[in-house]
Scaffold this motif. Structure first.
Motif, short mmCIF file in Angstrom:
data_model
loop_
_atom_site.label_atom_id
_atom_site.label_comp_id
_atom_site.label_asym_id
_atom_site.label_seq_id
_atom_site.Cartn_x
_atom_site.Cartn_y
_atom_site.Cartn_z
N GLU A 16 0.82 -1.21 0.00
CA GLU A 16 0.00 0.00 0.00
C GLU A 16 0.85 1.26 0.00
OE1 GLU A 16 -3.55 0.32 2.01
OE2 GLU A 16 -4.15 -1.76 1.68
N GLU A 17 1.97 1.24 0.71
CA GLU A 17 2.85 2.41 0.72
C GLU A 17 3.49 2.62 -0.65
OE1 GLU A 17 5.00 5.76 2.14
OE2 GLU A 17 3.12 4.77 2.70
N LEU A 18 3.87 1.56 -1.32
CA LEU A 18 4.38 1.70 -2.69
C LEU A 18 3.32 2.25 -3.62
CD1 LEU A 18 6.47 -1.60 -3.14
CD2 LEU A 18 7.33 0.72 -2.75
N ASN A 19 2.09 1.77 -3.48
CA ASN A 19 1.00 2.28 -4.31
C ASN A 19 0.72 3.75 -4.01
OD1 ASN A 19 0.70 -0.22 -5.50
ND2 ASN A 19 -0.98 -0.85 -4.18
N ASN A 20 0.74 4.10 -2.72
CA ASN A 20 0.46 5.49 -2.32
C ASN A 20 1.51 6.46 -2.83
OD1 ASN A 20 -1.80 4.58 -0.94
ND2 ASN A 20 -0.81 4.59 1.05
N THR A 21 2.73 5.97 -3.01
CA THR A 21 3.83 6.84 -3.44
C THR A 21 4.21 6.59 -4.90
OG1 THR A 21 5.41 5.23 -2.51
CG2 THR A 21 4.80 7.10 -1.13
N ASN A 22 3.34 5.85 -5.60
CA ASN A 22 3.50 5.62 -7.05
C ASN A 22 4.88 5.05 -7.40
OD1 ASN A 22 0.90 6.72 -7.84
ND2 ASN A 22 1.74 8.72 -7.32
N ARG A 23 5.28 4.04 -6.64
CA ARG A 23 6.56 3.40 -6.90
C ARG A 23 6.36 1.93 -7.26
NH1 ARG A 23 10.47 4.61 -1.96
NH2 ARG A 23 8.53 4.66 -0.76
N THR A 24 7.19 1.45 -8.16
CA THR A 24 7.20 0.03 -8.52
C THR A 24 8.57 -0.52 -8.19
OG1 THR A 24 5.62 0.40 -10.34
CG2 THR A 24 6.88 -1.65 -10.37
N ILE A 25 8.65 -1.31 -7.13
CA ILE A 25 9.91 -1.87 -6.66
C ILE A 25 9.69 -3.37 -6.44
CG2 ILE A 25 11.66 -1.81 -4.84
CD1 ILE A 25 10.83 1.04 -4.22
N PRO A 26 10.61 -4.22 -6.91
CA PRO A 26 10.45 -5.66 -6.68
C PRO A 26 10.39 -5.99 -5.18
CG PRO A 26 12.22 -5.24 -8.25
CD PRO A 26 11.83 -3.91 -7.68
N ILE A 27 9.44 -6.85 -4.82
CA ILE A 27 9.32 -7.31 -3.44
C ILE A 27 9.79 -8.76 -3.37
CG2 ILE A 27 7.75 -7.73 -1.51
CD1 ILE A 27 5.92 -5.57 -2.68
N HIS A 28 10.85 -8.99 -2.62
CA HIS A 28 11.45 -10.31 -2.48
C HIS A 28 10.95 -10.95 -1.18
CE1 HIS A 28 14.54 -9.35 -5.63
NE2 HIS A 28 14.28 -8.12 -5.20
#
Length: 222
Positions: A43-55
């Motif tokens: 949700e924090e990635l979505n809120n800040t418009n970031r796409t980062i791989p989650i391992h």
């Protein structure tokens, strides 16, 4: 994100942000803590418009691998989110015997990346928090504390279980609770005697909530 959690006098404001990194890592056990932390990360990635791989990693000790795999599947479908998943890490006999986390595993993971925020949804037991004097002394405690590992991020380290559980309700994800499994001693059904079971029960009681019955398989509403 900022969340006001718990009920006074056991209330807490959590300010959760993700640093500027190329990768995010999370150790998932399938319990209440790592499950909601994974939701927060997404949700924090979505809120800040970031796409980062989650391992995603888990440790090869019962009952974790099966419960972790189930939760990763449930959360992936909940958010339509993909993950980079790894084989389970072996846990040393010493760590198993002492009932502690084997941090050599996290150090090994950290060394594999030039840029990663490595998370764990862990918290120390209640007597180490700021609410110790206000909490019933008849509750069990952990005989050890999570070390201050410089490569690890513990957003929940000094929080009470009730505050962590409340994140589900604040994010409107309480329907996911039934898929989490918190007993550290045995497969379903829970023993209701170990520290993890009693801590979870106490957390729900402090919120005035009833823990849903455990569901091993995902149920999709139609």
């Amino acid at each position: 994100m900022k969340l006001n959690l718990g009920i006074a006098p056991f209330d807490y404001e959590l300010d959760f942000t993700i640093p500027d990194v190329d990768n995010i890592g999370l150790f998932v056990a399938g319990g209440l803590d790592s499950t909601i932390l994974l939701c927060m990360i997404i949700e924090e990635l979505n809120n800040t418009n970031r796409t980062i791989p989650i391992h995603i990693w888990t440790c090869d000790k019962p009952p974790d691998p099966k419960n972790a795999a189930r939760i990763v599947d449930v959360i992936g479908k909940e958010y339509n989110q993909g993950f980079v998943c790894y084989d389970n890490y072996s846990v040393s006999d010493e760590a198993k015997a002492n009932g502690v986390f084997d941090f050599e595993i996290t150090r090994k993971v950290s060394r594999q990346f030039d840029s990663i925020a490595l998370y764990m949804g862990a918290n120390n037991s209640w007597e180490k928090t700021q609410w110790a004097s206000q909490t019933s002394s008849d509750k069990p405690t952990l005989s050890w504390a999570y070390p201050e590992e410089p490569h690890m991020i513990y957003p929940f380290l000094w929080m009470l279980k009730s505050q962590m559980i409340d994140i589900y309700y604040k994010l409107n994800k309480e329907h996911l609770i039934k898929y989490t499994y918190s007993c550290s001693k045995k497969e379903h059904p829970r023993c209701n005697k170990c520290y993890s079971c009693i801590e979870a029960e106490t957390g729900f009681d402090m919120l005035g909530k009833t823990r849903p019955e455990f569901l091993e398989h995902l149920v999709i509403d139609t």
